[in-house]
Design a protein around this motif. Sequence first.
Motif, PDB file in Angstrom:
ATOM      1  N   GLU A 276      17.014  51.236  98.106  1.00 35.43           N
ATOM      2  CA  GLU A 276      17.735  52.451  97.687  1.00 35.43           C
ATOM      3  C   GLU A 276      16.770  53.592  97.359  1.00 35.43           C
ATOM      4  O   GLU A 276      17.160  54.742  97.289  1.00 35.43           O
ATOM      5  CB  GLU A 276      18.632  52.135  96.479  1.00 35.43           C
ATOM      6  CG  GLU A 276      19.840  51.287  96.893  1.00 35.43           C
ATOM      7  CD  GLU A 276      20.344  50.363  95.788  1.00 35.43           C
ATOM      8  OE1 GLU A 276      19.644  50.207  94.770  1.00 35.43           O
ATOM      9  OE2 GLU A 276      21.438  49.790  95.963  1.00 35.43           O
TER      10      GLU A 276
ATOM     11  N   SER B 297      17.471  49.297 106.425  1.00 34.00           N
ATOM     12  CA  SER B 297      18.381  49.912 105.464  1.00 34.00           C
ATOM     13  C   SER B 297      18.473  51.435 105.693  1.00 34.00           C
ATOM     14  O   SER B 297      19.561  52.019 105.647  1.00 34.00           O
ATOM     15  CB  SER B 297      17.878  49.533 104.065  1.00 34.00           C
ATOM     16  OG  SER B 297      18.274  50.451 103.134  1.00 34.00           O
TER      17      SER B 297
ATOM     18  N   ARG C 284      20.616  52.070 108.802  1.00 27.02           N
ATOM     19  CA  ARG C 284      22.068  52.006 108.588  1.00 27.02           C
ATOM     20  C   ARG C 284      22.576  53.320 108.002  1.00 27.02           C
ATOM     21  O   ARG C 284      23.577  53.874 108.450  1.00 27.02           O
ATOM     22  CB  ARG C 284      22.390  50.855 107.645  1.00 27.02           C
ATOM     23  CG  ARG C 284      23.866  50.770 107.376  1.00 27.02           C
ATOM     24  CD  ARG C 284      24.158  49.681 106.385  1.00 27.02           C
ATOM     25  NE  ARG C 284      25.534  49.744 105.981  1.00 27.02           N
ATOM     26  CZ  ARG C 284      25.909  49.651 104.723  1.00 27.02           C
ATOM     27  NH1 ARG C 284      25.025  49.509 103.759  1.00 27.02           N
ATOM     28  NH2 ARG C 284      27.185  49.687 104.420  1.00 27.02           N
ATOM     29  N   ARG C 285      21.826  53.841 107.011  1.00 25.74           N
ATOM     30  CA  ARG C 285      22.259  55.097 106.378  1.00 25.74           C
ATOM     31  C   ARG C 285      22.183  56.264 107.360  1.00 25.74           C
ATOM     32  O   ARG C 285      23.009  57.161 107.339  1.00 25.74           O
ATOM     33  CB  ARG C 285      21.371  55.410 105.161  1.00 25.74           C
ATOM     34  CG  ARG C 285      21.547  54.451 103.998  1.00 25.74           C
ATOM     35  CD  ARG C 285      20.909  55.001 102.719  1.00 25.74           C
ATOM     36  NE  ARG C 285      19.473  55.199 102.832  1.00 25.74           N
ATOM     37  CZ  ARG C 285      18.544  54.286 102.492  1.00 25.74           C
ATOM     38  NH1 ARG C 285      18.920  53.124 102.012  1.00 25.74           N
ATOM     39  NH2 ARG C 285      17.256  54.553 102.621  1.00 25.74           N
ATOM     40  N   GLU C 286      21.165  56.227 108.247  1.00 18.92           N
ATOM     41  CA  GLU C 286      20.915  57.388 109.111  1.00 18.92           C
ATOM     42  C   GLU C 286      21.484  57.204 110.523  1.00 18.92           C
ATOM     43  O   GLU C 286      21.325  58.078 111.367  1.00 18.92           O
ATOM     44  CB  GLU C 286      19.394  57.638 109.198  1.00 18.92           C
ATOM     45  CG  GLU C 286      18.779  57.996 107.850  1.00 18.92           C
ATOM     46  CD  GLU C 286      17.237  57.987 107.865  1.00 18.92           C
ATOM     47  OE1 GLU C 286      16.643  57.801 108.947  1.00 18.92           O
ATOM     48  OE2 GLU C 286      16.646  58.164 106.782  1.00 18.92           O
TER      49      GLU C 286
END
Length: 596
Positions: free
Chosen positions: A200, A229, A232-234
């Motif tokens: 995070e 990670s 996935r967000r981008e």
Amino acid sequence: MTSVCRNKRLNRWVEEVAALCRPERIHWCDGSRQEYDRLMGEMVSAGTAIPLAGRVNSFLFRSDPSDVARIESRTYLSTRNREDAGPTNNWIAPESLKQTMTSMYDGCMRGRTMYVIPFSMGPIASPLAKIGVQITDSPYAVCNMHIMTRVGERVIQALGKDGEFIPCLHSVGAPLGPGQKDVPWPCAPVEEKYISHFPEENLLWSYGSGYGGNALLGKKCLSLRIASSMARREGWLAEHMLILRLISPEGRRYHIAAAFPSACGKTNLAMIRPTISGWKAETIGDDICWMKIRPDGRLHAINPETGFFGVAPGTSFSSNPVAMGMLRENIIFTNCALTEDGDVWWEGMNGTPERAIDWKGRPWTPGRGEPAAHPNARFTAPAVQCPTEYHDWDDPEGVPIDIFIFGGRRSAVIPLVYEAFDWDHGVFMGASASSEATAAILDKVKPVRRDPFAMSPFCGYNMGDYFRHWLEMGDRLAGKAPRIFYVNWFRKDAEGRWLWPGFGENSRVLKWMCDRVDGRVGAIKTPIGLMPEKGDLDLSGLSIPEADLEELFFIDKDSWRREIPDIHAYFEQFGDRLPDRLRGQLRALDERLLSA
Ligand code: O2Y
Ligand code: MN
């Protein structure tokens, strides 16, 4: 470092780490040849590195016997909510983990140099690249990072005043008291090792190990756990895949990305020499693949690394002549045996020396009952030395992927090759991928392990969400999605004999995939997927008995139905994070097997 770093966040972080870890001195790495040579020279003088008479500018390192591999049990994914790490990761709450590790970092670099390594994963300025900065007290890690990543001033310049970077803090966890003599391989005991990821915050903290994936933080830690990670967000993909370019006799280029768990010959496939006439292959990467949808609507891939950190045992002129050709100069060897004439040796290399010094530094003779090289002994080799290296290394756009391959090592049940009906089915194939444990990673409890997308140890978030991300990427790619295949090179007959010759002959299977992509061949619809029609797999020059071929492609419906409860149990551990589309795929497979 000749120019001064103007990045305020980086300068502040370096000051904070130095205040906490209290090194004797700080060195900003410039990535130059002189820097590499100087550090190697210092490690030779200290007795940590052994120069090899048999290979130009190459060195052997012996690790502490407690520090020989990635340690999954000491690898943590620290998210605010436990569910966001999911059932396949070790989880500790961020505050608690940071508190424990901060007290370990306190004074941990006393008596040592703290190196600041600015590095880029991917060509600097590529839309697919990411910048990291590793702080470490290990000169061995610095030299390996020189080979595996793009290190130095160019990265600092690209960062500018306020560019983003991923902080990667590493210490071997072995401070030196005043006048204390160092050991050849400093590290902390296993129970004090922590390889921690804070996805995070895009942050990495590693403590206590100097080995491979635990210490070269650009590799598994950044390029897979943190990057998956971020991806996935981008809206992109960071995968544990080799990348290969196959070129047909007519010059058509096909780009293949393939995911296999350990011990399935991934590096060998990445460096394949096709046996079919007129076909050529180029190695783009052997371990990690970052992919983004580019303006042409296709998925473009780069290998973010610049080197290979390969397993030495088993590598030979017969299994991987390309790798052997690459290893002649400028190599770091770790935990290999040393021969009398000052060269390295490992089990499975052609020939056996009469005597050697084993990876623990003890005299060794054949038949002693213990291997001379550690089974996870490694070479670190610059990719530019690979004889089949592709030539667009610094192309910021990467290559458009045509084909995904998933696979595993299964001596029964799974046929040589089959193709997914569509994207969702392909995602199901990747999600349910399985492999048998080998002697190196013997799992006595469960001989067949599910290793979805070969990402089990490397997924930086809940694997159920990871499956959803793959399904959504397919929705975005629509008609421009790569085709998906599953392979098993390792099927055996009742006597335990391999049915398929493997190695360069695997090019025949790859050729069938290329023929499928371009619509040159049809396929037979079976309950598990699409399989080659008789005669479509190019077997010219091979003499495989007809009965063996039948067995290679045989689908034993009862054995397949016995897989269903295992896949179901594996999937259901993700609870409501598992996409219903995958539950539907499993039901559909069961129904197809029942009605066939
Ligand atoms: O044991 C280690 O530290 C390295 S593990 C590794 C190294 C290179 C490529 N792949 C792997 C892996 O475990 O997948
Ligand atoms: Mn790997």
